[in-house]
Scaffold this motif. Structure first.
Motif, PDB file in Angstrom:
ATOM      1  N   SER A  55       0.905  -1.293   0.013  1.00 34.18           N
ATOM      2  CA  SER A  55       0.106  -0.114  -0.031  1.00 34.18           C
ATOM      3  C   SER A  55       0.915   1.379   0.084  1.00 34.18           C
ATOM      4  O   SER A  55       0.534   2.201  -0.668  1.00 34.18           O
ATOM      5  N   GLU A  56       2.087   1.203   0.833  1.00 29.95           N
ATOM      6  CA  GLU A  56       2.904   2.402   0.740  1.00 29.95           C
ATOM      7  C   GLU A  56       3.351   2.674  -0.712  1.00 29.95           C
ATOM      8  O   GLU A  56       3.609   3.980  -1.091  1.00 29.95           O
ATOM      9  N   GLU A  57       3.705   1.890  -1.460  1.00 34.49           N
ATOM     10  CA  GLU A  57       4.077   1.872  -2.911  1.00 34.49           C
ATOM     11  C   GLU A  57       3.127   2.620  -3.672  1.00 34.49           C
ATOM     12  O   GLU A  57       3.268   3.236  -4.469  1.00 34.49           O
ATOM     13  N   LYS A  58       1.800   1.915  -3.704  1.00 29.89           N
ATOM     14  CA  LYS A  58       0.769   2.467  -4.201  1.00 29.89           C
ATOM     15  C   LYS A  58       0.348   3.852  -4.134  1.00 29.89           C
ATOM     16  O   LYS A  58      -0.036   4.635  -4.956  1.00 29.89           O
ATOM     17  N   ILE A  59       0.600   4.228  -2.840  1.00 36.53           N
ATOM     18  CA  ILE A  59       0.255   5.680  -2.457  1.00 36.53           C
ATOM     19  C   ILE A  59       1.459   6.707  -2.893  1.00 36.53           C
ATOM     20  O   ILE A  59       1.128   7.845  -3.390  1.00 36.53           O
ATOM     21  N   GLY A  60       2.449   5.938  -2.909  1.00 35.11           N
ATOM     22  CA  GLY A  60       3.621   6.943  -3.446  1.00 35.11           C
ATOM     23  C   GLY A  60       3.405   7.071  -4.896  1.00 35.11           C
ATOM     24  O   GLY A  60       3.608   8.064  -5.486  1.00 35.11           O
ATOM     25  N   ARG A  61       3.081   6.035  -5.600  1.00 32.88           N
ATOM     26  CA  ARG A  61       3.047   6.214  -6.942  1.00 32.88           C
ATOM     27  C   ARG A  61       1.781   7.066  -7.387  1.00 32.88           C
ATOM     28  O   ARG A  61       1.678   7.911  -8.393  1.00 32.88           O
ATOM     29  N   ALA A  62       0.660   6.868  -6.652  1.00 29.38           N
ATOM     30  CA  ALA A  62      -0.453   7.896  -6.916  1.00 29.38           C
ATOM     31  C   ALA A  62      -0.401   9.264  -6.459  1.00 29.38           C
ATOM     32  O   ALA A  62      -1.063  10.081  -7.091  1.00 29.38           O
ATOM     33  N   LEU A  63       0.112   9.480  -5.338  1.00 31.91           N
ATOM     34  CA  LEU A  63       0.101  10.797  -4.650  1.00 31.91           C
ATOM     35  C   LEU A  63       1.396  11.663  -4.597  1.00 31.91           C
ATOM     36  O   LEU A  63       1.392  12.784  -4.121  1.00 31.91           O
ATOM     37  N   SER A  64       2.407  11.119  -5.054  1.00 31.03           N
ATOM     38  CA  SER A  64       3.528  11.926  -4.944  1.00 31.03           C
ATOM     39  C   SER A  64       3.448  13.240  -5.674  1.00 31.03           C
ATOM     40  O   SER A  64       4.063  14.199  -5.344  1.00 31.03           O
ATOM     41  N   PRO A  65       2.946  13.140  -6.812  1.00 32.25           N
ATOM     42  CA  PRO A  65       2.676  14.557  -7.492  1.00 32.25           C
ATOM     43  C   PRO A  65       1.841  15.512  -6.601  1.00 32.25           C
ATOM     44  O   PRO A  65       1.954  16.745  -6.821  1.00 32.25           O
ATOM     45  N   VAL A  66       1.118  15.188  -5.704  1.00 31.47           N
ATOM     46  CA  VAL A  66       0.439  16.118  -4.729  1.00 31.47           C
ATOM     47  C   VAL A  66       0.934  16.070  -3.395  1.00 31.47           C
ATOM     48  O   VAL A  66       0.457  16.456  -2.337  1.00 31.47           O
ATOM     49  N   ARG A  67       2.273  15.645  -3.340  1.00 32.54           N
ATOM     50  CA  ARG A  67       2.705  15.447  -1.834  1.00 32.54           C
ATOM     51  C   ARG A  67       2.677  16.462  -0.979  1.00 32.54           C
ATOM     52  O   ARG A  67       2.487  16.351   0.244  1.00 32.54           O
ATOM     53  N   ASP A  68       2.890  17.650  -1.392  1.00 32.16           N
ATOM     54  CA  ASP A  68       2.817  19.024  -0.284  1.00 32.16           C
ATOM     55  C   ASP A  68       1.483  19.119  -0.122  1.00 32.16           C
ATOM     56  O   ASP A  68       1.211  20.269   0.772  1.00 32.16           O
ATOM     57  N   LYS A  69       0.415  18.584  -0.783  1.00 33.47           N
ATOM     58  CA  LYS A  69      -0.874  19.026  -0.369  1.00 33.47           C
ATOM     59  C   LYS A  69      -1.581  17.866   0.433  1.00 33.47           C
ATOM     60  O   LYS A  69      -2.669  18.176   0.929  1.00 33.47           O
TER      61      LYS A  69
END
Ligand code: SF4
Ligand code: SF4
Length: 341
Positions: A55-69
């Motif tokens: 799940s961490e990898e999946k979150i990283g892939r999906a949400l790293s572009p919006v990490r600061d939000k």
């Protein structure tokens, strides 16, 4: 979506969070769709764990572009400093980020766990070092034991407490929630559906929304399930007396034979992973038999060690017939292990 202060951190997050266990069973593409839908619909609080498979990898892939939000929370079950430091670094790598907002000690229920966490070279030292290094912003804790959760938050070391809370498991409302409020500790309400025992989502959230300062972290396995839960939050909470009667009816129906995962029964002198075995049917109701049996294998494979000594039964506050239930659940596990799907 409302954004509420997360305890005393000075950070505000969405009142509705995202629990990442169900994304385990999704493909990376499906998980991305679900996670991005949640973000697009205003959810900023995402909770995962080292334990939750990929799940961490999946979150990283999906949400790293919006990490600061977003506000990223993860956890580790490790209690020693070296392993926790490794887990934090691994989480950062998987989540494609250089910091997590919230690092939590995962499921601290036993006194021996607390002692190891706080011992020299223990997990607390490592978490504080990671905080000083900028890898972790805040430190929290999750538990299934009310006395332990209260003891931990009284230390002042944690910005948040994550604890089961739903209309079946209401115990936290009596003393834990008032104490957390008094101390300014954020309350993450895990298991809003009681691990699958509650099937009426609307009713589940009517209850949770009657406790306005909680952050529920339901799991979602589809974009539609995200839309459904967010839609509850888009409308006023119209919980009625009739709804509360229905909740009471369901609670009393489930009543007796229902494991609350509080872990008072542990440890088993013969090494049986009691809680993992006790919750197997609920877990299995949420994934395919093959995936469930694979996911739970490490726990269920300890069940044949049970000698029916009865020690755990004397410790269970709900006096569940643990050995008999474990036996039944083990048979289900064997059936699932041999299934093709
Ligand atoms: S009854 Fe079984 S599970 Fe319970 S403590 Fe004894 S051996 Fe362990
Ligand atoms: S079997 Fe009883 S004591 Fe053990 S986790 Fe479940 S409810 Fe708690």
């Amino acid at each position: 979506m409302k954004y509420l202060p997360f305890g005393k951190t000075g950070v505000s997050v969405s009142e509705l969070g995202f629990g990442a266990i169900p994304v385990i069973r999704l493909t990376f593409d499906e998980a991305e769709r679900v996670l991005r839908t949640a973000f697009d619909r205003g959810i900023t609080l995402f909770d995962t764990a080292n334990l939750y498979h990929d799940s961490e990898e999946k979150i990283g892939r999906a949400l790293s572009p919006v990490r600061d939000k977003i506000f990223l929370a993860t956890k580790s079950m490790k209690r020693d400093g070296k392993s926790v430091a490794e887990h934090i670094d691994l989480s950062l790598k998987r989540l494609k980020t250089d910091y997590v907002d919230l690092f939590q000690f995962h499921q601290v229920a036993q006194e021996k766990d607390r002692e190891v966490i706080y011992a020299p070279g223990g997990a607390m030292e490592a978490a504080l070092a990671a905080q000083r290094a900028g890898k972790v912003r805040f430190i929290g804790v999750s538990s299934h034991s009310i006395p332990m959760a209260m003891k931990l938050i009284r230390t002042g070391d944690f910005v948040s407490i994550q604890f089961p809370f739903n209309f079946i498991e209401t115990e936290a409302a009596d003393a834990l929630h008032p104490l957390a409020r008094e101390l300014g500790v954020a309350i993450l309400a895990m298991k809003p559906f009681a691990g699958g025992a509650i099937t009426d989502a609307a009713l589940a959230f009517k209850y949770l929304r009657s406790h306005a300062d909680l952050f529920p972290i339901p799991g979602y396995d589809s974009a539609e399930s995200v839309e459904q839960v967010v839609s509850f939050y888009d409308a006023p909470n119209n919980a009625s007396g009739k709804d509360f009667e229905e909740m009471a009816r369901i609670k009393s129906e489930l009543g007796g034979e229902f494991c609350r995962r509080c872990e008072y029964c542990q440890p088993c002198p013969f090494g049986v992973a009691i809680t993992g075995g006790m919750i197997y049917p609920l877990l299995a109701s949420r994934m395919s038999p093959k995936v469930a049996s694979g996911f739970a294998a490490a726990n269920l494979d300890t069940v044949p060690n049970c000698t029916e000594c009865g020690v755990c039964v004397t410790r269970c506050p709900y006096t569940l017939p643990i050995p008999a239930m474990l036996k039944k659940h083990y048979e289900l596990y064997l059936e699932h292990r041999n299934s093709k799907e």
